[in-house]
Scaffold this motif. Structure first.
Motif, PDB file in Angstrom:
ATOM      1  N   ARG A  46       0.686  -1.252   0.227  1.00  0.00           N
ATOM      2  CA  ARG A  46      -0.058   0.047   0.018  1.00  0.00           C
ATOM      3  C   ARG A  46       0.737   1.424   0.031  1.00  0.00           C
ATOM      4  NH1 ARG A  46      -3.085  -1.154   4.290  1.00  0.00           N
ATOM      5  NH2 ARG A  46      -1.590  -0.108   5.444  1.00  0.00           N
ATOM      6  N   THR A  47       1.695   1.261   0.900  1.00  0.00           N
ATOM      7  CA  THR A  47       2.608   2.547   1.081  1.00  0.00           C
ATOM      8  C   THR A  47       3.462   2.793  -0.160  1.00  0.00           C
ATOM      9  OG1 THR A  47       2.620   1.781   3.453  1.00  0.00           O
ATOM     10  CG2 THR A  47       4.049   3.637   2.416  1.00  0.00           C
ATOM     11  N   LEU A  48       4.224   1.997  -0.761  1.00  0.00           N
ATOM     12  CA  LEU A  48       5.029   2.189  -1.855  1.00  0.00           C
ATOM     13  C   LEU A  48       4.083   1.915  -3.189  1.00  0.00           C
ATOM     14  CD1 LEU A  48       7.941  -0.183  -0.645  1.00  0.00           C
ATOM     15  CD2 LEU A  48       7.579   2.289  -0.562  1.00  0.00           C
ATOM     16  N   ASP A  49       2.807   1.705  -3.133  1.00  0.00           N
ATOM     17  CA  ASP A  49       1.991   1.541  -4.370  1.00  0.00           C
ATOM     18  C   ASP A  49       2.679   0.807  -5.443  1.00  0.00           C
ATOM     19  OD1 ASP A  49      -0.051   2.228  -5.815  1.00  0.00           O
ATOM     20  OD2 ASP A  49       0.675   4.103  -6.731  1.00  0.00           O
ATOM     21  N   PRO A  76       3.921  15.545  10.195  1.00  0.00           N
ATOM     22  CA  PRO A  76       4.035  15.730   8.683  1.00  0.00           C
ATOM     23  C   PRO A  76       3.849  14.275   8.202  1.00  0.00           C
ATOM     24  CG  PRO A  76       5.888  16.627  10.007  1.00  0.00           C
ATOM     25  CD  PRO A  76       4.927  16.189  10.857  1.00  0.00           C
ATOM     26  N   MET A 105       0.155  13.517   7.726  1.00  0.00           N
ATOM     27  CA  MET A 105      -0.223  14.491   6.717  1.00  0.00           C
ATOM     28  C   MET A 105      -0.080  13.886   5.172  1.00  0.00           C
ATOM     29  SD  MET A 105      -2.080  17.223   7.793  1.00  0.00           S
ATOM     30  CE  MET A 105      -1.799  18.549   6.651  1.00  0.00           C
ATOM     31  N   VAL A 106       1.082  13.530   4.916  1.00  0.00           N
ATOM     32  CA  VAL A 106       1.683  13.239   3.809  1.00  0.00           C
ATOM     33  C   VAL A 106       0.701  11.718   3.379  1.00  0.00           C
ATOM     34  CG1 VAL A 106       3.529  11.958   2.403  1.00  0.00           C
ATOM     35  CG2 VAL A 106       4.010  13.761   3.838  1.00  0.00           C
ATOM     36  N   ASP A 107       0.472  10.797   4.281  1.00  0.00           N
ATOM     37  CA  ASP A 107      -0.149   9.630   4.036  1.00  0.00           C
ATOM     38  C   ASP A 107      -1.686  10.250   3.830  1.00  0.00           C
ATOM     39  OD1 ASP A 107       1.607   7.804   4.704  1.00  0.00           O
ATOM     40  OD2 ASP A 107       0.775   7.006   6.957  1.00  0.00           O
ATOM     41  N   PHE A 166      -2.787  12.751   2.638  1.00  0.00           N
ATOM     42  CA  PHE A 166      -2.677  13.535   1.246  1.00  0.00           C
ATOM     43  C   PHE A 166      -2.822  12.511   0.182  1.00  0.00           C
ATOM     44  CE2 PHE A 166      -0.619  14.895  -2.599  1.00  0.00           C
ATOM     45  CZ  PHE A 166      -0.981  16.018  -2.936  1.00  0.00           C
ATOM     46  N   ALA A 167      -1.900  11.492   0.356  1.00  0.00           N
ATOM     47  CA  ALA A 167      -1.796  10.248  -0.562  1.00  0.00           C
ATOM     48  C   ALA A 167      -3.332   9.674  -0.551  1.00  0.00           C
ATOM     49  CB  ALA A 167      -0.640   9.146  -0.259  1.00  0.00           C
ATOM     50  N   ARG A 168      -4.000   9.342   0.705  1.00  0.00           N
ATOM     51  CA  ARG A 168      -5.000   8.763   0.385  1.00  0.00           C
ATOM     52  C   ARG A 168      -5.889   9.662  -0.197  1.00  0.00           C
ATOM     53  NH1 ARG A 168      -6.644   7.208   6.247  1.00  0.00           N
ATOM     54  NH2 ARG A 168      -4.363   7.224   6.744  1.00  0.00           N
ATOM     55  N   ALA A 182      -5.534  11.734  -2.671  1.00  0.00           N
ATOM     56  CA  ALA A 182      -5.168  11.724  -3.955  1.00  0.00           C
ATOM     57  C   ALA A 182      -5.552  10.226  -4.641  1.00  0.00           C
ATOM     58  CB  ALA A 182      -3.830  11.950  -4.435  1.00  0.00           C
ATOM     59  N   ASP A 183      -5.241   9.205  -4.046  1.00  0.00           N
ATOM     60  CA  ASP A 183      -5.702   8.128  -4.389  1.00  0.00           C
ATOM     61  C   ASP A 183      -7.146   7.810  -4.702  1.00  0.00           C
ATOM     62  OD1 ASP A 183      -3.413   6.912  -4.285  1.00  0.00           O
ATOM     63  OD2 ASP A 183      -3.350   5.851  -2.609  1.00  0.00           O
ATOM     64  N   LEU A 236       3.628  18.344   0.892  1.00  0.00           N
ATOM     65  CA  LEU A 236       2.974  16.987   1.030  1.00  0.00           C
ATOM     66  C   LEU A 236       2.895  16.456  -0.385  1.00  0.00           C
ATOM     67  CD1 LEU A 236      -0.107  18.244   2.972  1.00  0.00           C
ATOM     68  CD2 LEU A 236       1.572  16.909   3.482  1.00  0.00           C
ATOM     69  N   ALA A 237       2.873  16.944  -1.594  1.00  0.00           N
ATOM     70  CA  ALA A 237       2.658  16.276  -2.670  1.00  0.00           C
ATOM     71  C   ALA A 237       4.005  15.729  -3.407  1.00  0.00           C
ATOM     72  CB  ALA A 237       2.291  17.444  -3.834  1.00  0.00           C
ATOM     73  N   ALA A 262       6.467  15.022  -1.056  1.00  0.00           N
ATOM     74  CA  ALA A 262       6.524  13.867  -0.173  1.00  0.00           C
ATOM     75  C   ALA A 262       5.857  12.191  -0.696  1.00  0.00           C
ATOM     76  CB  ALA A 262       6.323  14.160   1.220  1.00  0.00           C
ATOM     77  N   ALA A 263       4.874  12.614  -1.031  1.00  0.00           N
ATOM     78  CA  ALA A 263       4.011  11.639  -1.573  1.00  0.00           C
ATOM     79  C   ALA A 263       4.604  11.028  -2.981  1.00  0.00           C
ATOM     80  CB  ALA A 263       2.411  12.125  -1.602  1.00  0.00           C
ATOM     81  N   GLN A 305       7.272   8.783  -1.941  1.00  0.00           N
ATOM     82  CA  GLN A 305       6.841   7.511  -1.421  1.00  0.00           C
ATOM     83  C   GLN A 305       6.180   6.619  -2.641  1.00  0.00           C
ATOM     84  OE1 GLN A 305       3.747   7.633   1.174  1.00  0.00           O
ATOM     85  NE2 GLN A 305       5.201   7.438   2.855  1.00  0.00           N
ATOM     86  N   ARG A 306       5.282   7.333  -3.492  1.00  0.00           N
ATOM     87  CA  ARG A 306       4.951   6.413  -4.463  1.00  0.00           C
ATOM     88  C   ARG A 306       5.428   6.008  -5.706  1.00  0.00           C
ATOM     89  NH1 ARG A 306      -0.512   5.437  -3.411  1.00  0.00           N
ATOM     90  NH2 ARG A 306      -0.698   5.702  -1.076  1.00  0.00           N
ATOM     91  N   TYR A 355       1.499  10.790  -9.433  1.00  0.00           N
ATOM     92  CA  TYR A 355       1.676  11.719  -8.212  1.00  0.00           C
ATOM     93  C   TYR A 355       2.806  12.715  -8.805  1.00  0.00           C
ATOM     94  CZ  TYR A 355      -0.806   9.351  -4.503  1.00  0.00           C
ATOM     95  OH  TYR A 355      -1.607   8.746  -3.796  1.00  0.00           O
ATOM     96  N   ILE A 382       0.542  15.470 -10.233  1.00  0.00           N
ATOM     97  CA  ILE A 382      -0.107  16.136  -9.073  1.00  0.00           C
ATOM     98  C   ILE A 382       0.628  17.191  -8.376  1.00  0.00           C
ATOM     99  CG2 ILE A 382      -1.101  15.889  -6.873  1.00  0.00           C
ATOM    100  CD1 ILE A 382      -2.583  13.266  -7.902  1.00  0.00           C
ATOM    101  N   THR A 399       3.199   0.232 -11.713  1.00  0.00           N
ATOM    102  CA  THR A 399       3.876   1.276 -11.426  1.00  0.00           C
ATOM    103  C   THR A 399       5.554   0.947 -11.303  1.00  0.00           C
ATOM    104  OG1 THR A 399       2.065   2.093 -10.257  1.00  0.00           O
ATOM    105  CG2 THR A 399       4.100   3.471  -9.972  1.00  0.00           C
TER     106      THR A 399
END
Lengths: 174, 116
Positions: A25-28, A153, A156-158, A160-162, A164-165, B39-40, B42-43, B46-47, B52, B55, B111
Motif C-alpha cells: 500500500r505505502t509504496l504503491d 508531517p 499529513m503525507v499519508d 494526502f496520498a489517500r 489523491a488515491d 506534501l505532494a 513527499a507523497a 513515497q509512491r 503523483y 499532481i 508502477t
C-alpha cells in the motif's frame, strides 16, 4: 540493486516490523512485484521475515528478539492504543482499559494474549485473583511506541496520498 | 503605469487597506502553497508513480502563481506579463491534472514497470 528493490529495502529499514500489505500500500507497488523483490532481499539477508499472528512482518537483520514481537504488535492500531494507555497509566485493570478505548472486553483479551506471549504486557493477579495489567519493559515499550507513531508531517503525507488515491480512483471509475 | 497602480490598490498615492492586503495575501498563499507542494512531493517520493509526479507539478503551479504575483508587486514583472502568466499557469495546472487522471488508469498496477 534495482530501484524498486532498493525502495523496499529502505522502507523495511526505516519501518522495522512493517507487514506485507502495508508495504504494498505505502509504496504503491503490485503485490507480485513486492513478493519477488522481498524474496531476493531475504535470500541475501538484507531483510528478515517473521510470521506473527497471521501476518508476515519484515525487519532489518539487526532487529531481533523482543523488539521483533513488540514492533509487529504495536504496529496494529488497537494494540498500539492498548499499549499507549498502559504507557500513560503505568498499570490498569483490563475492564478499565476496555472502557477507556471503547472496545469489547473479548477484543482486549484477544490482543492481550498476544502481548503477553511477546512479553510486552504482564498480567498480575492479586490474592483475590483480580488481574492488573502492567508493561514488562515500560521504557523500551515507550521507545518502540514513539518510534512507530508517525509524526504530524508523516501523517499529513499519508492522508494526502489517500485523498489523491481516492480522487484518481473516482475520476477513473468505469 | 496607472493601471498597474490601480491593480495593486495604490491609486492617488495614498496608502489604502489593499496596499497592505496584497503582500499579506501573497505571504499566506505562498505559505499554504509551500505546505501543499511539500506534501505532494513527499507523497511522490513515497509512491514514485507518474500520476503523483503530475499532481505535484500541478500544485507547484499554485506556488508559481504566488511567485509571479510577488514579482509583479515588486515591479519586476510588467502587469501584462503578470496576467498572461497567471492565466497560463491555470491552463498548465488543468492540463497536468488531466494527465494525472489519465495516467492513473494506464499505468497503475505496474508502477515502476521494472522486470528485475
Amino acid at each position: 540493486m534495482s530501484e524498486t528493490r532498493d525502495r523496499i529495502d529502505r522502507h523495511v529499514h526505516t519501518h522495522p516490523g512493517v507487514h506485507f500489505n502495508a508495504l504494498v500500500r505505502t509504496l504503491d507497488l503490485a503485490p507480485g512485484q513486492v513478493q519477488y523483490h522481498l524474496k531476493r532481499l531475504l535470500s541475501t539477508d538484507s531483510v528478515v521475515d517473521e510470521q506473527l499472528y497471521g501476518q508476515t512482518h519484515y525487519y532489518p537483520p539487526e532487529c531481533n528478539g523482543w523488539r521483533r514481537g513488540a514492533l509487529a504488535l504495536l504496529r496494529r492500531e488497537t494494540v498500539g492504543d492498548i499499549v499507549a494507555v498502559l504507557c500513560e497509566h503505568g498499570s490498569a485493570r483490563p475492564q478499565w482499559v476496555a472502557d477507556e478505548l471503547d472496545i469489547a472486553r473479548s477484543t482486549l483479551e484477544w490482543h492481550l494474549n498476544h502481548l503477553v506471549e511477546e512479553s510486552v504486557v504482564i498480567k498480575q493477579r492479586n490474592e483475590r485473583n483480580h488481574v492488573t495489567l502492567t508493561l514488562a519493559r515500560p521504557d523500551e515499550t515507550a521507545a518502540v511506541l514513539d518510534e512507530i507513531t508517525p509524526s504530524t508531517p508523516e501523517r499529513m503525507v499519508d492522508r494526502f496520498a489517500r485523498v489523491a488515491d481516492r480522487l484518481l480512483e473516482g475520476a477513473n471509475t468505469d | 503605469m496607472s493601471t498597474y497602480l490601480l491593480h495593486f490598490g495604490m491609486g492617488h498615492g495614498s496608502v489604502s487597506l489593499e496596499t497592505l492586503a496584497l503582500p499579506s495575501v501573497l505571504v499566506l498563499a505562498g505559505g499554504a502553497s509551500v505546505i501543499v507542494v511539500g506534501l505532494a512531493i513527499a507523497a511522490f517520493a513515497q509512491r514514485r508513480s507518474r500520476s503523483y509526479l503530475l499532481i505535484a507539478l500541478a500544485l507547484l503551479t499554485l506556488l508559481a502563481r504566488t511567485v509571479v504575483g510577488g514579482l509583479a508587486m515588486g515591479q519586476l514583472l510588467p502587469l501584462g506579463a503578470h496576467h498572461l502568466m497567471e492565466h497560463a499557469l491555470d491552463g498548465v495546472m488543468a492540463v497536468l491534472l488531466i494527465a494525472a487522471v489519465y495516467f492513473a488508469r494506464t499505468t497503475d498496477p505496474t508502477t515502476g514497470g521494472e522486470s528485475t
